[in-house]
Motif scaffolding. Structure first.
Motif, PDB file in Angstrom:
ATOM      1  N   GLY A   6       0.784  -1.230   0.000  1.00  0.00           N
ATOM      2  CA  GLY A   6       0.000   0.000   0.000  1.00  0.00           C
ATOM      3  C   GLY A   6       0.811   1.273   0.000  1.00  0.00           C
ATOM      4  N   ASP A   8       3.514   2.242  -1.947  1.00  0.00           N
ATOM      5  CA  ASP A   8       3.698   2.791  -3.292  1.00  0.00           C
ATOM      6  C   ASP A   8       2.385   3.355  -3.830  1.00  0.00           C
ATOM      7  OD1 ASP A   8       6.556   2.140  -4.345  1.00  0.00           O
ATOM      8  OD2 ASP A   8       5.929   0.312  -3.340  1.00  0.00           O
ATOM      9  N   GLU A   9       1.296   2.633  -3.577  1.00  0.00           N
ATOM     10  CA  GLU A   9      -0.012   3.092  -4.057  1.00  0.00           C
ATOM     11  C   GLU A   9      -0.419   4.402  -3.372  1.00  0.00           C
ATOM     12  OE1 GLU A   9       0.012  -1.404  -4.514  1.00  0.00           O
ATOM     13  OE2 GLU A   9       0.737   0.070  -3.070  1.00  0.00           O
ATOM     14  N   THR A  13      -0.897   7.947  -5.352  1.00  0.00           N
ATOM     15  CA  THR A  13      -2.206   8.587  -5.287  1.00  0.00           C
ATOM     16  C   THR A  13      -2.108   9.992  -4.712  1.00  0.00           C
ATOM     17  OG1 THR A  13      -3.281   6.438  -4.992  1.00  0.00           O
ATOM     18  CG2 THR A  13      -4.548   8.382  -4.369  1.00  0.00           C
ATOM     19  N   PHE A  19      -6.881   8.379  -7.889  1.00  0.00           N
ATOM     20  CA  PHE A  19      -6.629   6.941  -7.924  1.00  0.00           C
ATOM     21  C   PHE A  19      -6.376   6.464  -9.354  1.00  0.00           C
ATOM     22  CE2 PHE A  19      -9.032   6.998  -3.840  1.00  0.00           C
ATOM     23  CZ  PHE A  19      -8.052   6.424  -3.053  1.00  0.00           C
ATOM     24  N   ALA A  22      -2.893   7.524 -10.499  1.00  0.00           N
ATOM     25  CA  ALA A  22      -1.914   6.706  -9.781  1.00  0.00           C
ATOM     26  C   ALA A  22      -1.864   5.304 -10.366  1.00  0.00           C
ATOM     27  CB  ALA A  22      -2.272   6.650  -8.299  1.00  0.00           C
ATOM     28  N   ALA A  23      -3.025   4.751 -10.696  1.00  0.00           N
ATOM     29  CA  ALA A  23      -3.068   3.413 -11.287  1.00  0.00           C
ATOM     30  C   ALA A  23      -2.343   3.386 -12.630  1.00  0.00           C
ATOM     31  CB  ALA A  23      -4.521   2.973 -11.458  1.00  0.00           C
ATOM     32  N   LEU A  26       1.389   3.373 -12.039  1.00  0.00           N
ATOM     33  CA  LEU A  26       1.921   2.131 -11.481  1.00  0.00           C
ATOM     34  C   LEU A  26       1.634   0.910 -12.347  1.00  0.00           C
ATOM     35  CD1 LEU A  26       0.872   2.711  -7.756  1.00  0.00           C
ATOM     36  CD2 LEU A  26       3.168   2.964  -8.721  1.00  0.00           C
ATOM     37  N   LEU A  28      -1.360  -0.498 -12.640  1.00  0.00           N
ATOM     38  CA  LEU A  28      -2.314  -1.304 -11.888  1.00  0.00           C
ATOM     39  C   LEU A  28      -3.736  -0.840 -12.199  1.00  0.00           C
ATOM     40  CD1 LEU A  28      -0.489  -1.205  -8.424  1.00  0.00           C
ATOM     41  CD2 LEU A  28      -0.404  -3.059 -10.112  1.00  0.00           C
ATOM     42  N   THR A  30      -7.407   0.772 -11.167  1.00  0.00           N
ATOM     43  CA  THR A  30      -7.831   1.812 -10.227  1.00  0.00           C
ATOM     44  C   THR A  30      -8.400   1.199  -8.955  1.00  0.00           C
ATOM     45  OG1 THR A  30      -8.328   3.299 -12.073  1.00  0.00           O
ATOM     46  CG2 THR A  30      -9.324   3.827  -9.945  1.00  0.00           C
ATOM     47  N   VAL A  33      -5.584  -0.100  -6.687  1.00  0.00           N
ATOM     48  CA  VAL A  33      -4.888   0.972  -5.960  1.00  0.00           C
ATOM     49  C   VAL A  33      -5.748   1.457  -4.798  1.00  0.00           C
ATOM     50  CG1 VAL A  33      -4.024   3.338  -6.132  1.00  0.00           C
ATOM     51  CG2 VAL A  33      -3.503   1.694  -7.939  1.00  0.00           C
ATOM     52  N   ALA A  36      -5.696  -1.055  -1.975  1.00  0.00           N
ATOM     53  CA  ALA A  36      -4.406  -1.092  -1.289  1.00  0.00           C
ATOM     54  C   ALA A  36      -4.275   0.069  -0.308  1.00  0.00           C
ATOM     55  CB  ALA A  36      -3.264  -1.070  -2.305  1.00  0.00           C
TER      56      ALA A  36
END
Length: 290
Positions: A6, A8-9, A13, A19, A22-23, A26, A28, A30, A33, A36
């Motif tokens: 969590g 890094d997420e 973010t 979100f 950020a996703a 990374l 990943l 949404t 994230v 996490a």
């Protein structure tokens, strides 16, 4: 569950204030994230982010936690980079961004030569005239121009460029040549992305607001329009130098040419700069200075 889960997420973010952004940074989903970060808050028994339908923002606890998490991530990444590059050979992924025209003409060919010499390195280049936030978007390096103001970044001067005012011989035969800056008010100006043109009068900097019936945010398109005789333009020298040397464009008001702008490599503050960034910057400095 790792105690790193969590973090890094959360940092991505908080920096992106979203979100979804950020996703994307990374790689990943949404929802992943969001889960996490929620799980991290549950473990800490503390709310780190305020959430609305449009954005997220930091709580007081989140702001204090973010500073510590950034340092943890920096220490971790530097340690991994140091181990992975003990032989001095760059490897992994390097993400960089640069403006489109300068990047295509100068930066990409230089980076291609660097990539051929370092086969363990993967490179991702984003050519975009917008100034990207390289910290929040996870870029290792950016090439920028002029004055720099972001205190989160280190800047190394690679080269310089200048802006030149010019027009085609056909246009000047019709309209005459401006003798001073104020004369440009009576000329057709071929406009680019900028609303003002910089000049110098002795030590004084002057910002002139050009007017014209033609505008495009592409420097190459501005060059083509000027060569066609549509008016006077001001462009970075790398667009117009060849046409001036060939006589297809005539330089104007060179005695009022603005000061040279720096071409900079910028990258986030790191105590240990990864070899992939350090060596590429040194390579770009050698190539672009010429």
């Amino acid at each position: 569950m790792s105690r790193w889960d969590g973090i890094d997420e959360f940092v991505a973010t908080a920096e992106a204030e979203s979100f979804s952004r950020a996703a994307a940074r990374l790689g990943l989903s949404t929802s992943g994230v969001s889960r996490a970060v929620a799980s991290l808050e549950e473990r800490l028994q503390t709310r780190l982010l305020y959430r609305t339908t449009r954005r997220v923002s930091l709580t007081d606890a989140g702001r204090a936690f973010l500073a510590r998490c950034r340092q943890l991530i920096q220490d971790r990444d530097e340690a991994l980079a140091a181990v992975g590059e003990e032989d001095g050979e760059p490897r992994g992924l390097l993400r960089m961004t640069c403006s489109a025209a300068y990047g295509e003409r100068f930066v990409v060919p230089a980076v291609n030569a660097f990539a051929l010499s370092h086969p363990r390195l993967s490179i991702e280049i984003d050519l975009d005239d917008a100034v990207r936030d390289i910290v929040s978007e996870g870029f290792d390096l950016a090439i920028r121009f002029g004055r720099l103001t972001d205190s989160r970044l280190i800047a190394k001067r690679l080269a310089s460029r200048t802006r030149r005012l010019c027009a085609s011989p056909d246009y000047l035969a019709r309209a005459g040549a401006p003798k001073q800056i104020v004369d440009l008010e009576d000329h057709a100006c071929v406009l680019g992305a900028s609303d003002t043109w910089p000049f110098r009068d002795g030590e004084r900097e002057i910002a002139f607001k050009p007017r014209g019936r033609w505008r495009c945010n592409s420097g190459q398109a501005v060059l083509d329009a000027t060569l066609s005789g549509l008016g006077v333009c001001q462009l970075p020298n790398f667009y117009v130098d060849a046409a001036i040397a060939e006589g297809r464009l005539i330089p104007l008001l060179d005695n009022h040419r603005p000061a040279d702008e720096g071409v900079w490599a910028v990258y986030p503050h790191l105590r240990l700069l990864p070899a992939k960034v350090r060596l590429l910057v040194e390579h770009l400095e050698r190539v672009l200075a010429g």
